[in-house]
Write a protein that holds these residues in place. Structure first.
Motif, PDB file in Angstrom:
ATOM      1  N   GLY A 416       4.761  -1.832 -31.145  1.00 15.61           N
ATOM      2  CA  GLY A 416       4.448  -0.781 -32.105  1.00 15.61           C
ATOM      3  C   GLY A 416       3.310   0.108 -31.669  1.00 15.61           C
ATOM      4  N   GLN A 419       3.706   3.918 -26.542  1.00 18.73           N
ATOM      5  CA  GLN A 419       4.390   5.195 -26.608  1.00 18.73           C
ATOM      6  C   GLN A 419       5.791   5.046 -26.013  1.00 18.73           C
ATOM      7  OE1 GLN A 419       3.400   8.136 -27.960  1.00 18.73           O
ATOM      8  NE2 GLN A 419       1.628   6.993 -28.768  1.00 18.73           N
ATOM      9  N   LEU A 420       6.810   5.341 -26.802  1.00 21.67           N
ATOM     10  CA  LEU A 420       8.188   5.197 -26.350  1.00 21.67           C
ATOM     11  C   LEU A 420       8.888   6.540 -26.366  1.00 21.67           C
ATOM     12  CD1 LEU A 420       9.185   2.006 -28.390  1.00 21.67           C
ATOM     13  CD2 LEU A 420       8.406   2.095 -26.029  1.00 21.67           C
ATOM     14  N   ASP A 421       9.777   6.758 -25.397  1.00 18.68           N
ATOM     15  CA  ASP A 421      10.579   7.978 -25.423  1.00 18.68           C
ATOM     16  C   ASP A 421      11.668   7.816 -26.483  1.00 18.68           C
ATOM     17  OD1 ASP A 421      12.977   6.743 -24.364  1.00 18.68           O
ATOM     18  OD2 ASP A 421      12.036   6.795 -22.390  1.00 18.68           O
ATOM     19  N   PRO A 422      12.365   8.905 -26.869  1.00 16.78           N
ATOM     20  CA  PRO A 422      13.344   8.821 -27.967  1.00 16.78           C
ATOM     21  C   PRO A 422      14.421   7.763 -27.759  1.00 16.78           C
ATOM     22  CG  PRO A 422      12.868  11.112 -27.454  1.00 16.78           C
ATOM     23  CD  PRO A 422      12.178  10.301 -26.415  1.00 16.78           C
ATOM     24  N   GLN A 425      12.914   4.360 -28.287  1.00 19.83           N
ATOM     25  CA  GLN A 425      12.643   4.140 -29.708  1.00 19.83           C
ATOM     26  C   GLN A 425      13.921   3.749 -30.448  1.00 19.83           C
ATOM     27  OE1 GLN A 425       9.547   4.188 -31.323  1.00 19.83           O
ATOM     28  NE2 GLN A 425      10.854   3.231 -32.883  1.00 19.83           N
ATOM     29  N   LEU A 428      14.579   0.208 -29.757  1.00 18.94           N
ATOM     30  CA  LEU A 428      13.681  -0.612 -30.565  1.00 18.94           C
ATOM     31  C   LEU A 428      14.186  -0.697 -32.003  1.00 18.94           C
ATOM     32  CD1 LEU A 428      11.058  -2.202 -30.805  1.00 18.94           C
ATOM     33  CD2 LEU A 428       9.860  -0.043 -31.262  1.00 18.94           C
ATOM     34  N   ASP A 429      14.686   0.419 -32.532  1.00 23.13           N
ATOM     35  CA  ASP A 429      15.233   0.405 -33.899  1.00 23.13           C
ATOM     36  C   ASP A 429      16.384  -0.594 -34.011  1.00 23.13           C
ATOM     37  OD1 ASP A 429      13.472   2.323 -34.786  1.00 23.13           O
ATOM     38  OD2 ASP A 429      14.848   4.006 -34.457  1.00 23.13           O
ATOM     39  N   THR A 448      16.206   0.551 -41.227  1.00 23.84           N
ATOM     40  CA  THR A 448      15.925   0.801 -39.813  1.00 23.84           C
ATOM     41  C   THR A 448      17.092   1.508 -39.137  1.00 23.84           C
ATOM     42  OG1 THR A 448      14.579  -1.208 -39.787  1.00 23.84           O
ATOM     43  CG2 THR A 448      15.194  -0.283 -37.664  1.00 23.84           C
ATOM     44  N   ARG A 455      16.998   9.670 -36.131  1.00 24.18           N
ATOM     45  CA  ARG A 455      16.240   9.881 -34.906  1.00 24.18           C
ATOM     46  C   ARG A 455      17.116  10.319 -33.733  1.00 24.18           C
ATOM     47  NH1 ARG A 455      11.476   7.117 -35.031  1.00 24.18           N
ATOM     48  NH2 ARG A 455      12.488   5.306 -35.980  1.00 24.18           N
TER      49      ARG A 455
END
Length: 881
Positions: A416, A419-422, A425, A428-429, A448, A455
């Motif tokens: 959390g 820094q993650l790119d789209p 992310q 991760l979701d 989520t 996203r």
């Protein structure tokens, strides 16, 4: 404790025994060459047939040997040692052999049994041909490869020998052999696991069974042999048998076979460079390797189990040399994804560093394949002291997949702050939603996934985005499926299917399977069945691996069960009966459980119990899909239908203990478990209470949009006597697709309108889809209505139908679904009545009045919808026996 030595019987081979026996018997005997791989049972077959021939013939047994292959007439040494004459000339030698054989035969016909015939020296082989041509002997030879026995090949091509090719045993033949050797019934899981690993080769099957038993992998539970888990042990004994089965290999062939085992899938051009086309063709002819086109063209070892044994027995030094040779021919870009994963593991086994990017890709591939422990092993080799979010994300997926949820939550906290790119992310979701779902927090999981859907608009458009969108839809659909909210997933899955036309990936297969299942749950049964059948046929046509075909076959089984389509075609059994589908991890029991459940639904209770009893013993030991609940509930109801109330109670208790455990295979199994629990409970308590519970289930299904399940629950309640719901049954059936809905429509209309013709139509439709228990219920209801209307012809027609359906149902007791079960006293009186006793005789034996017996018989006739003792005898035929 030392296990007793197993005695292995000769099993199966009925057609081959008859064929070989007919050739070797009678005045017109013909020579035969039996061709098959090492261990397939050539010698055992010939010996079995020769024992049956008995004293009618004299058998001379010769065995070829590699050690005597260079010795002239080496196979005839023993026979020639009995001859006293001069043996310096070939003709004298042949005459001496013939004289010795005639003396031993004492006038009886001679069968010359040649074992390992490819190792006969040329002089012995020529002598066999000349003896056969002269009519002195009838040869029967066992040979692995006929091209290695040129004299026998010539005799066959000239018509002097018949040829009999011997393949591996079928699953049923393996089961028979195992059951006799182990002295007990064998679960289907054990049968398929050992059959898949051995490809039906008896020698390997026997070695496997003994090693699995000695290692504790095979256990006897409740009298049934079951497996402990999904791991097949293979130690030194198995390696010896496999090495013997491989037979003599050239250096190039062995290198190619070992390289294929180590890398999994070898590009065809690399395989050709390693061994040459001729060497590869010889291995393929023996089925030691096969060419696959789905990722290809690539070369792979013929069976997964064989590949594992070969790989695990390559010495470390040789594995290093083979690795250097492979890397000298191609880099990782030349390998398939599976090959790159195997290559990474190969490097780790050889204590070599793996490229970081390749290792990370391999860990992802292992995660996608569900091999989370392998993914963690690869990631451990990389280390992540610097907190690389890319590595941490792959590790998180592996931890969640392997059930290490506490570690996963700790890692999630650290992610959390990164820094993650789209794209990362979104990954991760997806894993965060899966972790919430595992913890039972479905609401958080849905939130989520909804965030991921929002996203994904920030991700640039490319081919990967469509695949990522599919994974999000798939995650949501699986969440809906676990909640029984299948209908909610249909729009997203249909859109995803349009976005990826013709995609053959595993995610696409899973999405289409879920769509077919959701359609069936929502009442779109005809569309669902067509999609599931098309999906399986397409994957068979495109040459996908066995595990993909097996997954598609399981999906079709689930859709058929969900859609209440009880007719099983050969398409599923074809896939499930291939050795490739049964290799590797434990074979799925989902199709078998589905088949058993369908049999119970249709009233084929005795047949169902033969399927379910050993399955339950296996599932109580190892149940990765959470199916013991549905299997036990189905068996409880089947036992009640067969009149075995005590067994029914035992299975009912098992099923009730598992009620809180949800199936991980498909929602329909939980649905049917609850249905069978009520139907079985009705055998011991009130049918009114059970009918009310089924109507409660129907309401829950309605709220979920599960129209087919709702219809089925209402039909069960009506068949239990809840006639007030008949009109609702007909109305609901009118909006659901499929043959089951049409029979429910007729059944509901017939009961609501008092129309026996509609009920007979329902009975006919039920019979056409194989549901003879429903057909019997409908016909019995038609008898009742026709009797009330004093309609003699219709009563007679309906009674004829009831007799027809009872005959088809076989050994099902007096307790059908629509009529009240007889009490113990009524059953006693009914059995005495059909046994030929008069009312007076029954009264005297039971010390009651004749009027009491008459009253009981009246109640019995009413409950069973029969008019007298003749029809009662038909109903109780099985019980009478």
């Amino acid at each position: 404790m030392t296990q007793p030595t197993l005695l292995w019987p000769f099993s199966g081979r009925t057609a081959q025994v008859e064929a070989l026996g007919s050739l070797l018997s009678g005045p017109d005997r013909r020579g035969v060459v039996v061709v098959g791989e090492v261990g397939v049972g050539k010698t055992a077959l010939i010996q079995h047939v020769l024992r049956r021939v008995g004293d009618q013939t004299h058998v001379v047994h010769l065995r070829g040997s590699a050690s005597l292959e260079g010795t002239s007439y080496g196979a005839f040494n023993v026979i020639l040692s009995r001859h006293q004459g001069e043996l310096s000339h070939p003709l004298r030698i042949l005459s001496g052999i013939a004289d010795a054989i005639r003396t031993m035969a004492a006038g009886r016909p001679v069968i010359l049994f040649l074992d390992n015939a490819e190792f006969l020296d040329s002089h012995s082989a020529m002598a066999v041909a000349q003896l056969a041509a002269a009519g002195i002997v009838t040869p029967v030879a066992a040979v692995r490869d006929l091209t290695h026995a040129p004299e026998l090949m010539r005799m066959w091509t000239d018509g002097g020998l018949e040829r009999l090719d011997l393949e591996g045993l079928s699953p049923e033949e393996c089961r028979e052999m195992l059951a006799e050797a182990l002295s007990g019934p064998i679960s289907e899981t054990v049968t398929m696991q050992l059959w898949g690993a051995s490809s039906g080769n008896p020698m390997l099957l026997q070695a496997l069974a003994e090693e699995q038993r000695d290692a504790g992998h095979l256990l006897q539970r409740e009298g049934v042999w079951v497996c402990r888990d999904d791991l097949i042990e293979h130690g030194g004994r198995i390696a010896e048998v496999v090495d013997l089965g491989l037979g003599p290999l050239t250096a190039a062939q062995r290198s190619l076979l070992e390289m294929c085992a180590l890398v999994g899938e070898l590009p065809l051009w690399v395989a050709t460079a390693v061994a040459g086309r001729d060497e590869m063709d010889q291995l393929e002819a023996r089925r030691l390797v096969s060419i696959r086109l789905a990722n290809g063209p690539v070369l792979a070892v013929g069976s997964r189990f064989l590949s594992e044994v070969i790989r695990d027995n390559v010495p470390p030094g040789r594995a290093n040399r083979l690795l250097e040779r492979l890397e000298g021919l191609t880099d990782d870009t030349g390998l398939t994804p599976n090959g790159r994963l195997a290559h990474t593991l190969w490097r780790l086994d050889c204590r070599r560093d793996a490229d970081r990017g390749l290792a990370l890709e391999s860990a992802r591939l292992a995660n996608r394949a569900g091999d989370f422990e392998t993914a963690l092993r690869i990631l451990d080799s990389l280390g992540n002291e610097n907190g690389d979010p890319e590595v941490a994300l792959v590790q998180l997926v592996a931890l969640v997949g392997s059930g290490q949820e506490n570690k996963a939550r700790q890692l999630l906290v650290s992610l959390g702050d990164m820094q993650l790119d789209p794209r990362a992310q979104l990954e991760l979701d997806l894993v965060t939603a899966e972790l919430a779902d595992h913890g039972g927090d479905h609401e958080s999981a849905h939130r989520t996934i909804a965030a991921a859907k929002d996203r994904i608009g920030n991700v640039p458009e490319d081919a990967d985005k469509a695949e990522l969108r599919l994974r999000i839809e798939l995650a949501e659909a699986e969440l809906f499926a676990r909640e029984g909210q299948h209908a909610s997933s249909i729009p997203g899955l249909e859109q995803a299917r349009k976005d990826l036309p013709g995609n053959g990936g595993e995610d696409s297969l899973r999405a289409e399977s879920l769509l077919a299942e959701a359609m069936a749950v929502a009442g779109r049964n005809e569309e669902a069945l067509q999609l599931a059948q098309t999906l399986l046929e397409r994957h068979k046509r495109d040459g996908h691996p066995a595990e993909v075909l097996e997954s598609a076959a399981r999906g079709l089984s689930v859709v058929r069960l969900t859609a209440r389509e009880w007719q099983v075609t050969d398409t599923v059994s074809e896939v499930e009966q291939s050795p490739e589908a049964a290799q590797g991890r434990i074979p799925s029991v989902i199709p078998s459980v589905a088949a058993g459940v369908m049999q119970v639904h249709c009233g084929r209770a005795a047949q169902a119990l033969k399927t379910l009893r050993p399955l339950i013993s296996q599932l109580r030991q190892f149940d990765p899909d959470g199916l013991v609940g549905i299997a036990s509930a189905a068996a409880a109801y089947a036992s009640c239908l067969c009149g075995d109330v005590e067994e029914g109670r035992q299975y009912l208790r098992m099923a009730q203990e598992c009620r809180s455990v949800h199936s991980r295979a498909a929602w329909i199994f939980d649905c049917d478990r609850d249905y069978f629990l009520e139907m079985a409970t009705a055998s011991f308590t009130s049918k009114d209470v059970a009918a009310a519970k089924l109507l409660e289930q129907a309401e829950q299904h309605r709220l979920r949009g599960a129209l087919t399940a709702e219809l089925f629950a209402i039909s069960g309640a009506v068949r239990l006597g809840e006639s007030a719901a008949a009109e609702e049954l007909a109305t609901k059936a009118s909006i659901v697709q499929g043959a089951f809905a049409r029979l429910c429509e007729h059944y509901g209309k017939g009961l609501a309108g008092g129309d026996p013709d509609q009920l007979l139509l329902a009975a006919e439709r039920a019979h056409l889809i194989g549901h003879d228990l429903f057909a019997l219920d409908a016909a019995l209801a038609a008898v009742s209505l026709a009797q009330v209307a004093n309609d003699g012809p219709r009563t007679a027609a309906a009674r004829a139908r009831t007799q027809q359906y009872r005959a088809m149902l076989g050994p099902v007791g007096v307790q059908g679904e629509s009529h009240t079960p007889l009490t113990a006293k009524e059953t006693d009186i009914a059995l005495r009545a059909v046994g030929g006793l008069t009312n007076r005789q029954i009264a005297d034996e039971l010390v009651v009045s004749v009027r009491t017996i008459e009253s009981h018989l009246y109640q019995i006739y009413a409950k069973l919808h029969v008019s007298g003792r003749a029809e009662l005898s038909d109903v109780l035929e099985v019980s009478c026996k």
